[in-house]
Design a protein around this motif. Structure first.
Motif: not given
Length: 317
Positions: A148, A178, A181-183, A216
């Motif tokens: 991340r 993931l 995707q979260n970012t 996802t």
């Protein structure tokens, strides 16, 4: 501001080229010592920066010759924290070098703004461990947490997307997706395979792509294969199945040798550039969704020239 983050032009189907085997060129052709196979420290080194600019210019000239788009991958395949620790870089220094790498590509894109086709900037990341061996595996949450920070750094920059290369087991790749995707930044995932077409973990490409897409909601912009010769994976691809259609990019090794053989080799095996171009052409004749073409270990501008020469006509036919 990122130019193409909201709409990646390579998804429209035009031909895009990438670069070649950056680290093998730097070591074997340019005489650099790259501890941990890491090229990212060169962005903060005057000679290294000049060599990097020349390196990318060589491939942009091929894109100009064949009137293709271009993907510029940052030299940050090893610029995650475990590798930074081995090289003595703190988290803040590592973040700065990742940012400088994207800024370098922005400057290069500006210098080549006369090209008719898009130049896309990709923040490159690699596996936490050895790209050839799926040992000391992480579970999905650990992989997402590990990758991340680098992904967030790219998201804060003007990179258009993140590209993860030489991943060799499903859980790490899923964690990367993931985290992206979260970012909220686009992501592409590239697997390496052994001579039997399976990931070094023993998992199949089908299992990897289908598992990640199912978990996802198909967030990955597309999948890729890198650091393997086309002869290692051509036979496991079937035109009619949907998971194969998710593969849009190939960055093959120049050599037909296995990963184990390459690890033992003392000289660079550049293979045959013309034959590699023909191998790409054979793949694309069957799998027309593949439109992002680059090289990996052992490849240089000679290989990309041959690949472009063999494949560009498929877009003008």
């Amino acid at each position: 501001m990122a130019i193409y983050r909201q709409s990646l032009p390579q998804l429209q189907g035009d031909l895009f080229l990438g670069d070649g085997g950056l680290e093998t060129i730097l070591i074997f052709h340019k005489g650099f010592d790259l501890p941990c196979f890491a090229s990212f420290p060169l962005v903060n080194d005057p000679r290294g920066r000049v060599i990097l600019e020349e390196y990318y210019a060589n491939y942009l000239a091929i894109a100009e010759q064949f009137n293709t788009g271009m993907i510029l991958d940052s030299p940050t395949w090893r610029a995650s924290q475990d590798w930074g620790d081995r090289l003595g870089h703190s988290a803040s220094v590592l973040k700065d070098l990742n940012q400088q790498s994207i800024q370098l590509l922005e400057a290069i894109r500006s210098q080549w703004s006369h090209l008719q086709k898009p130049i896309v900037i990709s923040g490159c990341l690699g596996p936490r461990g050895d790209g050839y061996q799926a040992e000391a595996r992480m579970d999905v949450p650990t992989a997402a947490a590990y990758h991340r920070p680098q992904i967030e750094t790219f998201a804060e920059s003007n990179a258009d997307l993140v590209s993860a290369y030489t991943l060799n087991y499903i859980d790490e790749a899923l964690g990367v997706v993931l985290a992206a995707q979260n970012t909220g930044i686009p992501i592409t995932i590239s697997f390496t395979v052994e001579t039997d077409g399976r990931l070094p973990s023993g998992e199949t490409l089908e299992e990897a792509i289908c598992t990640i897409d199912a978990a996802t909601d198909s967030y990955t912009s597309y999948f890729s294969i890198n650091c393997a010769h086309p002869s290692h994976f051509h036979s496991v691809l079937t035109r009619e199945v949907s998971w194969v259609q998710r593969i849009r990019s190939i960055r093959a090794n120049a050599s037909r040798l296995s990963h184990a053989e390459l690890d033992e080799a003392t000289e660079l095996d550049i293979g045959n550039p013309l034959e590699l171009g023909q191998d790409y052409q054979a793949l694309l004749a069957t799998f027309r969704q593949i439109n992002v073409l680059g090289g990996c270990c052992g490849t240089d501008p000679r290989h990309l020239q041959a690949i472009a020469a063999a494949c560009a006509s498929l877009w003008s036919a």
